[in-house]
Design a protein around this motif. Structure first.
Motif, short mmCIF file in Angstrom:
data_model
loop_
_atom_site.label_atom_id
_atom_site.label_comp_id
_atom_site.label_asym_id
_atom_site.label_seq_id
_atom_site.Cartn_x
_atom_site.Cartn_y
_atom_site.Cartn_z
N ASN A 184 1.32 9.71 23.07
CA ASN A 184 2.69 10.73 23.31
C ASN A 184 2.64 11.30 22.10
O ASN A 184 3.23 12.79 23.15
CB ASN A 184 3.95 9.61 23.15
N ALA A 185 2.39 11.27 20.77
CA ALA A 185 2.77 12.34 20.43
C ALA A 185 2.49 13.68 20.54
O ALA A 185 2.74 14.71 19.60
CB ALA A 185 2.70 11.81 18.62
N ARG A 186 1.10 13.58 20.82
CA ARG A 186 -0.29 14.36 21.09
C ARG A 186 0.89 15.21 21.91
O ARG A 186 0.62 16.53 21.57
CB ARG A 186 -1.64 14.02 20.97
N LEU A 187 1.07 15.32 22.23
CA LEU A 187 1.89 15.60 24.01
C LEU A 187 3.07 16.56 23.69
O LEU A 187 3.40 17.47 24.10
CB LEU A 187 2.14 14.92 25.71
N GLY A 188 4.03 15.64 22.92
CA GLY A 188 5.09 16.36 22.25
C GLY A 188 4.90 17.61 21.51
O GLY A 188 5.25 18.00 20.83
N GLY B 267 0.13 -1.25 0.03
CA GLY B 267 0.23 -0.46 -0.22
C GLY B 267 1.11 1.60 0.02
O GLY B 267 2.43 1.32 -0.60
N GLN B 268 0.66 2.51 0.44
CA GLN B 268 1.20 3.73 0.05
C GLN B 268 0.31 4.69 0.86
O GLN B 268 -0.69 4.68 1.71
CB GLN B 268 0.47 4.32 -0.76
N LYS B 269 1.54 5.13 1.79
CA LYS B 269 0.97 6.34 3.25
C LYS B 269 1.60 8.11 2.58
O LYS B 269 2.99 7.47 2.03
CB LYS B 269 1.90 5.05 4.10
N ILE B 270 1.23 8.56 3.29
CA ILE B 270 1.20 9.90 3.16
C ILE B 270 2.13 10.87 4.54
O ILE B 270 1.25 10.30 5.45
CB ILE B 270 0.49 10.59 2.21
N TYR B 271 2.04 11.69 3.76
CA TYR B 271 2.40 12.05 5.30
C TYR B 271 3.88 12.06 5.99
O TYR B 271 3.16 11.87 7.53
CB TYR B 271 1.13 13.02 5.63
N THR C 240 -1.20 22.66 14.25
CA THR C 240 -2.62 22.56 14.92
C THR C 240 -3.62 20.54 13.88
O THR C 240 -4.53 20.60 13.86
CB THR C 240 -3.47 23.81 14.21
N ILE C 241 -3.27 20.72 12.84
CA ILE C 241 -3.31 19.88 11.68
C ILE C 241 -3.00 18.74 12.11
O ILE C 241 -3.92 17.45 11.85
CB ILE C 241 -2.68 20.05 10.39
N TYR C 242 -0.85 18.17 11.85
CA TYR C 242 -1.27 16.52 12.48
C TYR C 242 -1.31 16.21 13.48
O TYR C 242 -1.53 16.37 14.79
CB TYR C 242 -0.16 16.44 12.19
N GLU C 243 -0.90 14.72 14.04
CA GLU C 243 -1.54 14.57 15.35
C GLU C 243 -2.35 14.21 15.26
O GLU C 243 -3.75 14.12 16.94
CB GLU C 243 -0.25 14.42 16.10
#
Length: 567
Positions: free
Chosen positions: A292-296, A191-195, A425-428
């Motif tokens: 974890n990433a959202r707090l980061g 498959g393909q993943k982006i971002y 404000t967009i990722y995670e």
């Protein structure tokens, strides 16, 4: 101007506002007391100021590029990353038995803020690796943990998170990447993943991808998704990078900002992968990494806000324009510039306090397994992420405004802050999704965790009434309004909740920020009281219209069709 880490803020928040002593008093974190915390933060500050900060403009001007299938990183990034890895910062919160420092998330969060402020493009890579480490600690098999964790924790290998596909963004359940079982118990991922941030780097001998995919018997939607570890190079018997896996970087995205952070389109063509966690339970495992990433990401916003504020203040102190109340003087003497600078400083402190409060709750939940701390950590995560990144954007834009025309000119660097922080404000999970998460999953308890936090805010206000009666009264009243709004919200149907989720989250953050300012003023006095007055008298009053909007429900929004809006 050179970035300077806000060590005084960290010290005040940890020692007198957020109760970090409770974390250090637990057996798990007994070795991370005040002296250790101060030493850790001072050393991380030195790294951020002297090694990482000089790379920020370089990464913006000479971004990552793709050459013959290999991502070539910005000049100096390899050395900067090596300094991060050799200092043990990638695995600072990882478990000691796997080679980590075992430090509290509170200290890791403060360190991540400083590194984000210094060079966000570079910091994105270690942050994702930290998230993968936590996911594998919780969900990886013994064999996976033994092979991958020591190398990830040492910063020798890098980690990524692969969720998004062209047709499956926020709707992760629409993904099409498939996983077919191999005879040897592994899986073929196609498959393909982006971002995919830091999907490749020329200075890392291996990149380990966590990939969401669907098994042949996986149900539609998120309930049928599984999680797989798919390395760029398959480890040999000794655990060293062996044969190349069948995956590749198709292209790099051309982005508004974060030019030094390679954002890859990844192609998997029957790549060999290993199941992480249980089959069809991939989202649960991935959420360990995402939380974890959202707090980061929250402190990525705070870090950029701090850096943008520092630069704006330095510029304003040296810029002379027009007559001020004291004569011809730097523009810091103009009332409106004072207003902007004071607002920036107050917002940064509020956002920092909320993020560190979330980290303290995570640490207490890990150290005690207490349900109330687990609920507190879950509740604060979307608030910290959304308010921290909104603050980053707002402060960066105010920084441009203070620079005037020069803020619109790239040479000053003010615009880079705004460009780099915009994606946070967009990722995670977009900030709208954070708000929806807050009023839905995080209030499935009928609002109990939220109301417990309101109780603490009001208790803090009562404690400060003797010394700061006017400010304490304002904070108590705002918390009471938040209580009423919360009790109303949990009785609404979900569509009505979602319609008011974003203003409700913002109001909640304003109350929490005001509480932190009040506690800081009560503890330290002086300039902290003056700053608290700005936060409580100028920022906090915005809670009233926000809560009014939160109560309005969804009917008026759905009364306007797309055709009506276009008319």
């Amino acid at each position: 101007m050179p970035y300077r880490a806000p060590l005084a803020d960290f010290d005040l928040l940890l020692s007198q506002v957020l109760g970090y002593g409770r974390v250090a008093a637990t057996p798990r974190f007994a070795e991370a007391g005040a002296d250790t915390a101060a030493a850790v933060l001072a050393e991380a500050a030195r790294l951020a100021e002297t090694v990482l900060a000089p790379l920020n403009r370089v990464g913006d001007k000479q971004g990552a590029r793709l050459e013959n299938g290999v991502v070539r990183t910005s000049p100096g990034f390899a050395e900067g990353y090596r300094a991060v890895a050799q200092g043990g910062w990638v695995g600072m919160a990882a478990q000691p038995e796997n080679g980590g420092m075992g430090l509290p998330m509170t200290l890791a969060t403060a360190v991540n803020e400083m590194m984000s402020a210094a060079c966000l493009s570079l910091q994105v890579g270690p942050l994702l690796t930290q998230g993968q480490i936590e996911a594998l600690e919780h969900h990886g098999s013994d064999a996976i943990r033994a092979t991958y964790l020591p190398r990830l924790i040492a910063g020798e290998w890098g980690g990524t998170m692969n969720l998004t596909e062209p047709q499956a963004g926020s709707d992760v359940g629409a993904l099409r990447t498939r996983a077919e079982p191999n005879p040897d118990g592994t899986y073929a991922i196609t498959g393909q993943k982006i971002y995919i941030s830091w999907g490749d780097a020329d200075f890392l001998p291996n990149i380990c991808h966590l990939v969401l995919a669907r098994l042949p018997d996986g149900a539609p939607g998120t309930s049928g998704i599984s999680l797989f570890l798919v390395p760029k190079f398959i480890p040999d018997a000794a655990g060293n990078p062996g044969r190349r896996n069948s995956l590749s970087v198709v292209s790099l995205e051309h982005k508004l900002g974060l030019h030094g952070s390679p954002t890859c389109v990844m192609q998997y063509d029957g790549a060999q992968g290993w199941l992480v966690g249980e089959a069809h339970r991939g989202m649960a495992a991935m959420f360990t990494m995402m939380n974890n990433a959202r707090l980061g990401v929250a402190v990525q916003g705070v870090g950029i806000a701090e850096a943008a504020f520092q630069q704006a203040l330095a510029y304003a102190e040296g810029r002379v324009q027009g007559r001020t109340p004291t004569g011809r003087a730097p523009i810091t003497d103009h009332a409106d510039v004072r207003r902007m600078l004071a607002r920036m400083r107050a917002q940064v402190f509020s956002a920092r306090a909320i993020a560190l409060s979330c980290a303290v709750a995570i640490d207490m939940a890990r150290a005690t397994d207490a349900p109330e701390w687990q609920a507190r950590a879950a509740l604060l995560t979307p608030i910290a992420k959304a308010y921290g990144t909104d603050t980053g954007n707002e402060v960066a834009h105010l920084g441009i405004q203070i620079h005037g025309g020069m803020g619109f000119v790239e040479e000053t660097g003010a615009a880079q802050f705004a460009r780099d922080v915009r994606v946070t404000t967009i990722y995670e999970g977009t900030n709208g999704i954070q708000a929806m998460d807050l009023v839905a999953r995080k209030m499935a308890d009928g609002g109990a965790a939220a109301l417990a936090l309101v109780d603490e805010v009001q208790a803090g206000a009562e404690a400060a009434r003797a010394t700061l009666p006017d400010l304490a009264g304002d904070v108590w009243q705002a918390a009471e309004a938040l209580r009423d709004a919360t009790e109303t919200l949990v009785k609404q149907d979900m569509t009505d909740r979602f319609a008011g989720a974003a203003p409700y989250l913002r109001a909640f953050a304003l109350v929490l920020g005001a509480d932190a300012h009040l506690r800081a003023a009560h503890a330290a006095g002086g300039a902290r009281t003056a700053l608290a007055r700005v936060a409580i008298r100028r920022l906090l009053p915005e809670y009233a219209p926000l809560l009014a909007e939160a109560r309005e429900g969804a009917a008026q929004l759905y009364a306007l069709s797309p055709e009506d809006l276009a008319a």
